[in-house]
Motif scaffolding. Structure first.
Motif, short mmCIF file in Angstrom:
data_model
loop_
_atom_site.label_atom_id
_atom_site.label_comp_id
_atom_site.label_asym_id
_atom_site.label_seq_id
_atom_site.Cartn_x
_atom_site.Cartn_y
_atom_site.Cartn_z
N VAL A 119 0.23 20.51 -31.30
CA VAL A 119 -0.08 20.87 -32.68
C VAL A 119 -0.81 19.71 -33.34
O VAL A 119 -0.68 18.55 -32.93
CB VAL A 119 1.21 21.21 -33.46
CG1 VAL A 119 1.91 22.41 -32.84
CG2 VAL A 119 2.15 20.02 -33.53
N PRO A 120 -1.60 19.99 -34.36
CA PRO A 120 -2.31 18.90 -35.03
C PRO A 120 -1.39 18.04 -35.88
O PRO A 120 -0.40 18.52 -36.42
CB PRO A 120 -3.35 19.63 -35.88
CG PRO A 120 -2.79 21.00 -36.09
CD PRO A 120 -2.00 21.31 -34.86
N ALA A 121 -1.72 16.77 -35.98
CA ALA A 121 -1.01 15.87 -36.89
C ALA A 121 -1.49 16.13 -38.31
O ALA A 121 -2.41 16.92 -38.56
CB ALA A 121 -1.27 14.43 -36.47
N ALA A 122 -0.87 15.43 -39.26
CA ALA A 122 -1.19 15.64 -40.67
C ALA A 122 -2.66 15.34 -40.97
O ALA A 122 -3.27 15.96 -41.87
CB ALA A 122 -0.28 14.78 -41.55
N ASP A 123 -3.25 14.41 -40.23
CA ASP A 123 -4.66 14.06 -40.48
C ASP A 123 -5.64 14.91 -39.67
O ASP A 123 -6.85 14.65 -39.66
CB ASP A 123 -4.88 12.58 -40.18
CG ASP A 123 -4.61 12.22 -38.71
OD1 ASP A 123 -4.28 13.13 -37.92
OD2 ASP A 123 -4.72 11.03 -38.36
N GLY A 124 -5.12 15.92 -38.98
CA GLY A 124 -5.98 16.83 -38.23
C GLY A 124 -6.24 16.43 -36.80
O GLY A 124 -6.82 17.20 -36.03
N THR A 125 -5.82 15.24 -36.40
CA THR A 125 -5.97 14.82 -35.01
C THR A 125 -4.88 15.44 -34.15
O THR A 125 -3.86 15.89 -34.67
CB THR A 125 -5.90 13.29 -34.91
OG1 THR A 125 -4.62 12.86 -35.37
CG2 THR A 125 -7.00 12.64 -35.74
N PRO A 126 -5.07 15.47 -32.81
CA PRO A 126 -4.02 16.04 -31.95
C PRO A 126 -2.70 15.29 -32.12
O PRO A 126 -2.66 14.06 -32.12
CB PRO A 126 -4.58 15.87 -30.54
CG PRO A 126 -6.06 15.83 -30.73
CD PRO A 126 -6.28 15.11 -32.04
N GLY A 127 -1.61 16.06 -32.31
CA GLY A 127 -0.31 15.47 -32.57
C GLY A 127 0.69 15.69 -31.46
O GLY A 127 0.35 15.63 -30.27
#
Length: 584
Positions: free
Chosen positions: A187-195
């Motif tokens: 899922v994406p992290a809060a900043d939109g990068t892969p989390g």
């Protein structure tokens, strides 16, 4: 266990000149308790395929309520309802978004309460299907987890973890989904990068709960009480064996479903059968015992060997657990004898009943399976139009016989809607109609379960065979189901429906569910399985030719020539019989 049916010694030869059957010592004594769940016959309803009252093409709770008088004529003790909770329906309702509601597809909470109360008026309990291993990704708890930071209390409700390798691009471990593909979705992290990744034993839309978190346990205790307060008669626990994962979730070199492989026995699969499960089930049993009517807990626990499965029904645990070893058994005398003997011996050690089942919504119907000689289908798979097709006449004959034999065994029994009509799968269902995520995630390499989930027929000359007033169906029905429709079978004394009614009535009258079991030795009849349950003899002929019967007074025959052959002391091919023991 050694097979008692082959245990006749040379000293029996003189008796065998008179009869090929010799009764062996009692393997299973009559039940010490008489609680309803020890001998219950439970009828599974898959709501979307049972009866549509609105014309939507989807079965619903009101449709089930309307048909309760006809269900009652079968003589069952309870109905197990597959999930009807709010759900995006990515896995036919086993992806739950709210455990304490009713999906508008199936009706309202008032419809659920009416179904429960009306069923009680017929002496039938309603068993709710709880799905505790996973929920839908649209559940409020998972949405909160996605919105929260790594390490938060919200994410601790599930299995979130950082990836490994460069950039965290490798999943946290090598576990696979049972529906195919990786068991991890990023899922994406809060900043939109892969989390982070989350684990899902099934579809990516079905995140697994973290049962090591007390908050998860508290959430489900509230759900049990909600439905018990509404009058539920108990719970079937979906994928009960997978709720806890081994600490650390280590890599696993065995099969994703735990199928034994060299060096990787099922008992060591880190995603199944963890010992912490039992403290949860003990608590659930305590909750059920606070309510009147003996609410029951039955686990869908795919656990091997049977000696381990007995732990699930030990005192203070579940009341019942599905016997998948019996469900998997092919049309083979020695295999059947072995699993029956092993099951009774294992469950007797904890004073629990075993259960017997031949069909459900996750496996090809037994009328189809038994029409495929020597072919073993994996649980979760069926027959498609490109596969070898079953011999439907042979399959139905064997299915009728297998059911008659099963209903003569001591313990509980489960029936799947439509089997009382003799239904097989829709084995020629076109790919374009398939909805099972097993089929979709495997790109069609696995057929999936749609074929055994098709809406059932009620009226031979009505739209959708009477399933829906508009003729709409969420899955298309086979074109040859008119002959299987309930209206044609109701008054036909030779129909499969009336065979079930008679067998179930006799089972209750004779007390077979609480009875005993002894095998007959009959080495001269290698394809005949014969047992005695108290004063009733049950015989299954797995061969293609008539065989002699033991001495006794006929009670029930499953083949069309039963009465004529019985007068000659014979049992037909692929048939079963019950006889009253003459010395009883």
């Amino acid at each position: 266990m050694s097979l008692p049916v082959d245990a006749a010694s040379a000293s029996d030869s003189q008796n065998e000149a008179v009869s090929p059957y010799a009764l062996q010592p009692v393997l299973h004594e009559p039940s010490a308790g008489d609680q309803w769940w020890r001998r219950a016959v439970i009828y599974q309803i898959y709501p979307r395929s049972f009866k549509d009252s609105t014309g939507s093409g989807m079965g619903d709770l009101a449709g089930i309520t309307a048909e309760l008088p006809r269900i009652a004529t079968l003589g069952v003790d309870a109905i197990w309802l597959s999930p009807f909770f709010p759900s995006p329906q990515k896995d036919a309702g086993y992806d739950v978004s709210d455990y304490r509601g009713v999906d508008p597809l199936f009706g309202t909470m008032d419809d659920a309460k009416t179904l429960i109360s009306t069923a009680k008026s017929f002496g039938i309990r309603i068993i709710i299907d709880i799905v505790p291993n996973h929920c839908s990704n649209e559940h409020a708890l998972f949405k909160a987890a996605l919105a929260a930071e790594p390490g938060s209390a919200e994410r601790a409700m599930f299995h979130f973890a950082d990836g490994s390798g460069e950039g965290g691009n490798t999943p946290p471990n090598n576990w696979f989904s049972l529906f195919g593909g990786s068991g991890w979705t990023r899922v994406p992290a809060a900043d939109g990068t892969p989390g982070q990744y989350y684990f899902h034993l099934f579809d990516a839309t079905q995140p697994d709960f973290n049962w090591r978190n007390p908050a998860v346990q508290e959430e489900f205790e509230k759900t049990l009480r909600f439905w018990l307060d509404a009058g539920a008669g108990g719970f079937r626990i979906d994928v009960a064996h997978a709720m806890f994962k081994k600490h650390g979730m280590p890599n696993w070199g065995g099969a994703p479903d735990g199928t034994p492989r060299p060096g990787f026995p099922f008992a060591e699969a880190p995603m199944f059968g963890q010992p912490e499960l039992h403290q949860v089930f003990a608590r659930w049993r305590e909750i059920c015992e606070e309510y009147p009517g003996e609410p029951v807990l039955c686990s869908e626990a795919n656990v091997r060997p049977l000696t381990r499965l007995a732990d699930w029904v030990a005192p203070g645990q579940m009341h019942q657990s599905f016997n998948f070893d019996y469900l998997r058994t092919l049309w083979d005398r020695d295999a059947l004898a072995g699993v029956i003997g092993d099951s009774l011996e294992a469950f007797d050690t904890v004073d629990a009943p075993t259960t017997w089942v031949l069909s459900n919504h996750d496996v090809s119907r037994h009328a189809t399976r038994f029409g495929l000689d020597g072919v073993a289908l994996d649980l979760g798979d069926g027959i498609g139009p490109r596969d070898p097709q079953p011999d439907t006449t042979l399959g139905l004959a064997r299915a009728r016989a297998a059911t008659v034999f099963m209903l003569g065994l001591p313990g509980g029994a489960y029936l799947y809607q439509g089997e009382e009509l003799g239904l097989g799968d829709h084995t020629t269902l076109e790919d374009r109609y398939r909805q099972d995520p097993t089929f979709l995630r495997s790109n069609g390499e696995r057929t999936g379960r749609d074929g055994c989930r098709v809406p059932i027929p009620w009226v031979h000359d009505a739209p959708a065979y009477g399933f829906s007033p508009t003729g709409d169906t969420w899955l298309p029905q086979p074109g040859n189901w008119a002959a299987f429709s309930r209206d044609l079978q109701d008054d036909d004394p030779a129909s499969t429906l009336n065979l079930y009614r008679k067998a179930l009535a006799l089972r209750s009258e004779l007390g077979l569910g609480l009875g005993s079991l002894a095998f007959f030795a009959n080495p001269g009849l290698p394809e005949v399985l014969a047992i005695r349950n108290s004063d009733t003899i049950i015989v299954l002929n797995l061969s293609g030719a008539p065989v002699p019967l033991p001495a006794g007074d006929p009670l029930l025959f499953s083949d069309a020539n039963g009465a004529k052959l019985a007068a000659m002391g014979m049992l037909g091919a692929n048939a079963a019989a019950w006889l009253r023991a003459t010395d009883g």
